[in-house]
Motif scaffolding. Structure first.
Motif, PDB file in Angstrom:
ATOM      1  N   VAL A  80     -60.888   5.748  13.653  1.00  0.00           N
ATOM      2  CA  VAL A  80     -59.720   6.698  13.440  1.00  0.00           C
ATOM      3  C   VAL A  80     -58.653   5.622  12.867  1.00  0.00           C
ATOM      4  N   LYS A  81     -58.070   6.562  11.992  1.00  0.00           N
ATOM      5  CA  LYS A  81     -56.802   5.740  11.275  1.00  0.00           C
ATOM      6  C   LYS A  81     -55.679   6.738  11.334  1.00  0.00           C
ATOM      7  N   SER A  82     -54.589   6.282  11.525  1.00  0.00           N
ATOM      8  CA  SER A  82     -53.420   7.257  11.397  1.00  0.00           C
ATOM      9  C   SER A  82     -52.839   7.091  10.094  1.00  0.00           C
ATOM     10  N   LEU A  83     -52.414   8.420   9.733  1.00  0.00           N
ATOM     11  CA  LEU A  83     -51.781   8.473   8.398  1.00  0.00           C
ATOM     12  C   LEU A  83     -50.131   8.931   8.704  1.00  0.00           C
ATOM     13  N   ASN A  84     -49.280   7.988   7.772  1.00  0.00           N
ATOM     14  CA  ASN A  84     -48.034   8.156   7.861  1.00  0.00           C
ATOM     15  C   ASN A  84     -47.459   7.895   6.592  1.00  0.00           C
ATOM     16  N   GLU A  85     -47.048   8.947   5.858  1.00  0.00           N
ATOM     17  CA  GLU A  85     -46.601   8.513   4.550  1.00  0.00           C
ATOM     18  C   GLU A  85     -45.082   8.714   4.386  1.00  0.00           C
ATOM     19  N   SER A  86     -44.457   7.802   3.967  1.00  0.00           N
ATOM     20  CA  SER A  86     -42.882   7.827   3.869  1.00  0.00           C
ATOM     21  C   SER A  86     -42.460   7.007   2.900  1.00  0.00           C
ATOM     22  N   LYS A  87     -41.141   7.280   2.417  1.00  0.00           N
ATOM     23  CA  LYS A  87     -40.917   6.435   1.268  1.00  0.00           C
ATOM     24  C   LYS A  87     -39.163   6.488   1.302  1.00  0.00           C
ATOM     25  N   GLU A  88     -38.521   5.560   0.685  1.00  0.00           N
ATOM     26  CA  GLU A  88     -37.227   5.680   0.469  1.00  0.00           C
ATOM     27  C   GLU A  88     -36.578   6.718  -0.326  1.00  0.00           C
ATOM     28  N   GLN A  89     -35.709   7.473   0.315  1.00  0.00           N
ATOM     29  CA  GLN A  89     -35.212   8.676  -0.286  1.00  0.00           C
ATOM     30  C   GLN A  89     -33.945   8.821  -0.154  1.00  0.00           C
ATOM     31  N   LEU A  90     -32.955   9.673  -0.854  1.00  0.00           N
ATOM     32  CA  LEU A  90     -31.832   9.926  -0.549  1.00  0.00           C
ATOM     33  C   LEU A  90     -31.492  11.408  -0.674  1.00  0.00           C
ATOM     34  N   LEU A  91     -30.985  12.164   0.291  1.00  0.00           N
ATOM     35  CA  LEU A  91     -30.628  13.440   0.178  1.00  0.00           C
ATOM     36  C   LEU A  91     -29.165  13.570  -0.100  1.00  0.00           C
ATOM     37  N   PHE A  92     -28.834  14.514  -1.164  1.00  0.00           N
ATOM     38  CA  PHE A  92     -27.570  14.791  -1.737  1.00  0.00           C
ATOM     39  C   PHE A  92     -27.082  15.931  -1.374  1.00  0.00           C
ATOM     40  N   GLY A  93     -25.910  16.147  -0.889  1.00  0.00           N
ATOM     41  CA  GLY A  93     -25.000  17.378  -1.148  1.00  0.00           C
ATOM     42  C   GLY A  93     -25.585  18.424   0.027  1.00  0.00           C
ATOM     43  N   VAL A  94     -26.002  17.869   1.135  1.00  0.00           N
ATOM     44  CA  VAL A  94     -26.408  18.635   2.079  1.00  0.00           C
ATOM     45  C   VAL A  94     -24.927  19.299   3.110  1.00  0.00           C
ATOM     46  N   GLY A  95     -25.184  20.309   3.536  1.00  0.00           N
ATOM     47  CA  GLY A  95     -24.099  20.676   4.320  1.00  0.00           C
ATOM     48  C   GLY A  95     -24.158  20.421   5.700  1.00  0.00           C
ATOM     49  N   ALA A  96     -23.096  20.690   6.339  1.00  0.00           N
ATOM     50  CA  ALA A  96     -22.788  20.043   7.694  1.00  0.00           C
ATOM     51  C   ALA A  96     -23.816  20.299   8.898  1.00  0.00           C
ATOM     52  N   TRP A  97     -23.839  21.747   8.552  1.00  0.00           N
ATOM     53  CA  TRP A  97     -24.847  22.691   9.616  1.00  0.00           C
ATOM     54  C   TRP A  97     -26.358  21.903   9.429  1.00  0.00           C
ATOM     55  N   ASP A  98     -26.599  21.676   8.013  1.00  0.00           N
ATOM     56  CA  ASP A  98     -27.970  21.086   8.042  1.00  0.00           C
ATOM     57  C   ASP A  98     -28.239  19.851   8.386  1.00  0.00           C
ATOM     58  N   ILE A  99     -26.954  19.021   8.273  1.00  0.00           N
ATOM     59  CA  ILE A  99     -26.933  17.585   8.876  1.00  0.00           C
ATOM     60  C   ILE A  99     -27.215  17.817  10.513  1.00  0.00           C
ATOM     61  N   ASN A 100     -26.577  18.756  11.054  1.00  0.00           N
ATOM     62  CA  ASN A 100     -26.677  18.851  12.489  1.00  0.00           C
ATOM     63  C   ASN A 100     -27.843  19.317  12.999  1.00  0.00           C
ATOM     64  N   GLY A 101     -28.551  20.032  12.038  1.00  0.00           N
ATOM     65  CA  GLY A 101     -29.958  20.544  12.152  1.00  0.00           C
ATOM     66  C   GLY A 101     -30.858  19.166  12.172  1.00  0.00           C
ATOM     67  N   MET A 102     -30.532  18.496  11.414  1.00  0.00           N
ATOM     68  CA  MET A 102     -31.487  17.300  11.206  1.00  0.00           C
ATOM     69  C   MET A 102     -31.465  16.245  12.493  1.00  0.00           C
TER      70      MET A 102
END
Lengths: 343, 286
Positions: A80-102
């Motif tokens: 078994v091998k764990s899979l985990n895809e991730s990369k450097e990203q930038l999220l621009f222009g997101v509203g306060a409520w969506d930041i609070n959701g995150m």
């Protein structure tokens, strides 16, 4: 927290500089009425005048609707091998409520057991927030999420010909010094920002009174008639869950690969409004009908995490209200609970 | 003990199971089989110390994963057992497997267990309905292996019919040994049946133990709890001394998928064993 100023004439350069250094995901107009967050290649592709996006951007990027968790070989020798895809990203222009959701998802995926699939992506995500335009169904100010206290690297507020910038992290300070012409905020800027924040709060059309909801909900919990009335038109389609920035329920499944030599363990978003959500082997369903499921959705959004984390897990973005085919409306239902108690 | 969260390092995903081998399969009833399972990695096997009432997430590779409570004694350090009814896709696939086959194991899971430390020096009543016998067998065996630490022990076990009774031979031996009082009941008796007839709830009024030194353990189908609790409260047994193992749908077993939530509790992380005191006012728990 550091406070800086970015002149609007330097804004375009700043965004283009970010695009040259990061994979930038920003709001784009995708049809006459719809916006959504997508990677952009130039400043012009971005449209910050969006009122809402169908999917919450952070959830889309950090907790994809379908994600492989592990792969394995089958047969005599299983590896078994764990899979985990991730990369450097930038999220621009997101509203306060969506930041609070995150921020809420951050807490879920890092409490007790640490979900590396989420956290790796989160650690590599830079977030630049903005005072976005609330949609007509947005009631973020009623649940206290119209303002983001944390979860962003930079947060931009429009104060006329410049942006007032809150720098939330060291990484944010680095971005500011590297990619833009940020100046120190003057006393005039601070008072302009104060005025802007007061104005911004008034942009939210919907005001919901959640006073006593915590207690009232307990009182009406057993009132079957009320919940059947509220859930009467529910199709159990799960749209409300899919568009919600804080819904995080998922299923785990195993699939055999087509060559029969291995398999994949993956997760998919699930919905607590779908009939088999509480179904266990043997046929017993712990959440058997629409009324029960709607009630438990409200309990999860407005009560459970008040007890657990001291906050609502609803950020008031209004997406579920706009996505519901049956016109089920969370803030009307909050009022219905209030009325039921006052009778 | 309870899985140490810090043991999970960066590279070790909470969704990746450990490889284990089925070393022995035994038919318990026409629908239930017992699987003896040994974790392959000797270090991981050594670290697999479970408490009575805890469970594992078992993966049948290529089919899926499902939660199963552990019915064997926590004192067996080399292996553990599972009692599985063929009823869903994972359990049916497990029933098709043979000794030597590999499965994936995640666990032991759950912070909530049967608190054997507290029960020492007290009377213990175990109420099991149907397949609910499996989760309580671990605490029963643990008590029997340290019998002198407890006062009187009663097992109340109810089944649909005599054929579906689990661990029949063991129960027969225990009846002869007089180490504990065993009350059996079935809904549908056959000609040879000598025990009581009806649901296990009916046998609770006969209990002679006093509330101050009695612990109760309950596990069974969802419908059973409500009625058992009514009877137990009638006898004034203390809610903080009544422990129930709850069943809910679980997808991940590690508190992320949220399927098993009951209000602010997650059955997989906070349970699966709860005291009645904890969940008495938790809506929809029982």
């Amino acid at each position: 927290m550091l406070y800086k100023i970015l002149d609007k004439k330097d804004f375009k350069d700043f965004v283009n500089n970010l695009i040259s250094a990061y994979e930038v995901t920003a709001p784009k107009k995708i049809s006459q009425a719809l916006h959504d967050f997508f990677p952009i290649k130039s400043y012009e592709e971005m449209d910050l005048s969006y009122k809402r996006t169908t999917l919450p951007p952070a959830k889309k990027m950090l907790f994809p609707s379908n994600e492989a968790l592990a792969s394995y070989t089958v047969g005599n020798n299983i590896e078994v091998k764990s899979l985990n895809e991730s990369k450097e990203q930038l999220l621009f222009g997101v509203g306060a409520w969506d930041i609070n959701g995150m921020n809420f998802l951050d807490r879920i995926f890092s409490t007790d057991f640490i979900d590396e699939n989420y956290m790796e992506k989160r650690k590599k995500l830079k977030v630049i927030g903005i005072d976005a335009e609330p949609s007509d169904a947005n009631f973020a100010s009623s649940v206290g999420s119209e303002f983001a206290k944390e979860g962003f690297d930079l947060f931009l507020s429009d104060i006329g010909d410049k942006y007032f910038v809150r720098i939330g992290t060291a990484a944010g300070a680095e971005i500011a010094s590297k990619f833009g012409d940020f100046l120190d905020a003057s006393d005039v800027d601070y008072s302009a920002y104060d005025r802007q924040m007061d104005l911004y709060k008034n942009k939210f059309n919907v005001n919901v009174n959640l006073d006593n909801f915590f207690e009232n909900f307990e009182i009406v919990y057993g009132k079957k008639d009320l919940w059947e009335k509220l859930a009467k038109s529910c199709f159990s389609c799960g749209s409300c869950n899919l568009v919600c920035p804080t819904c995080f329920c998922f299923n785990v499944r195993d699939d055999i690969k087509i060559d029969l030599a291995g398999g994949i363990k993956s997760r998919q978003w699930d919905s607590c409004m779908i009939s088999n959500y509480g179904l266990v082997a043997g046929g017993h369903n712990f959440r058997p009908d629409e009324a029960n499921r709607l009630k438990q959705r409200y309990r999860c959004k407005l009560k459970t995490f008040v007890e657990k984390f001291g906050q609502y897990s609803c950020v008031g973005c209004g997406r579920c209200v706009e996505a519901c085919l049956a016109k089920i409306n969370i803030y009307e239902d909050i009022n219905a609970v209030k009325e039921e108690v006052s009778i | 003990m309870v899985m140490d969260l810090k043991e999970k390092t960066k590279t070790e995903s909470i969704y990746v199971p450990d490889i284990a081998t089925i070393t022995e399969i035994k038919d318990l009833t026409p629908t239930e089989k017992q699987f003896k399972i040994k974790i392959d990695d000797p270090v991981k096997r050594k670290n697999f110390n479970f408490l009575p009432g805890q469970f594992v997430e078992l993966t049948v590779f290529g089919i899926g994963e499902a939660p199963f409570s552990i019915p064997s004694s926590p004192n067996n350090k080399d292996y553990f057992e599972l009692c599985v009814r063929s009823i869903g896709s994972v359990s049916a696939a497990l029933h098709r497997m043979k000794a030597g086959d590999k499965v994936g194991i995640k666990g032991p899971l759950g912070k909530g267990y049967f608190p054997y430390e507290k029960m020492q020096g007290n009377n213990v009543v175990i109420v099991a309905g149907g397949l609910g016998m499996a989760p309580v067998r671990s605490i029963l065996l643990q008590i029997l292996e340290d019998r002198k630490s407890y006062k009187d022990v009663t097992l109340i076990y109810g089944c649909v019919d005599p054929q579906s009774m689990l661990y029949k031979d063991e129960i027969k031996k225990l009846q002869e040994s007089k180490e504990l009082d065993i009350k059996l009941t079935v809904d549908r008796p056959d000609n040879s049946w000598k025990g009581a007839v009806g649901v296990c709830t009916n046998l609770i009024p006969q209990l002679k133990y006093q509330p101050q030194d009695t612990y109760i353990i309950v596990c069974g189908p969802p419908v059973m709890y409500k009625f058992v609790i009514i009877e137990l409260e009638e006898k004034k047994y203390k809610p903080e001394n009544i422990f129930l193992s709850l069943e809910r749908r679980m997808e991940c077993g590690v508190g992320k998928c949220n399927h098993c939530h009951i209000g602010n509790k997650l059955v997989c992380v906070d349970g699966p064993v709860f005291s009645l005191w904890e969940i008495k006012n938790l809506k929809e728990a029982i």
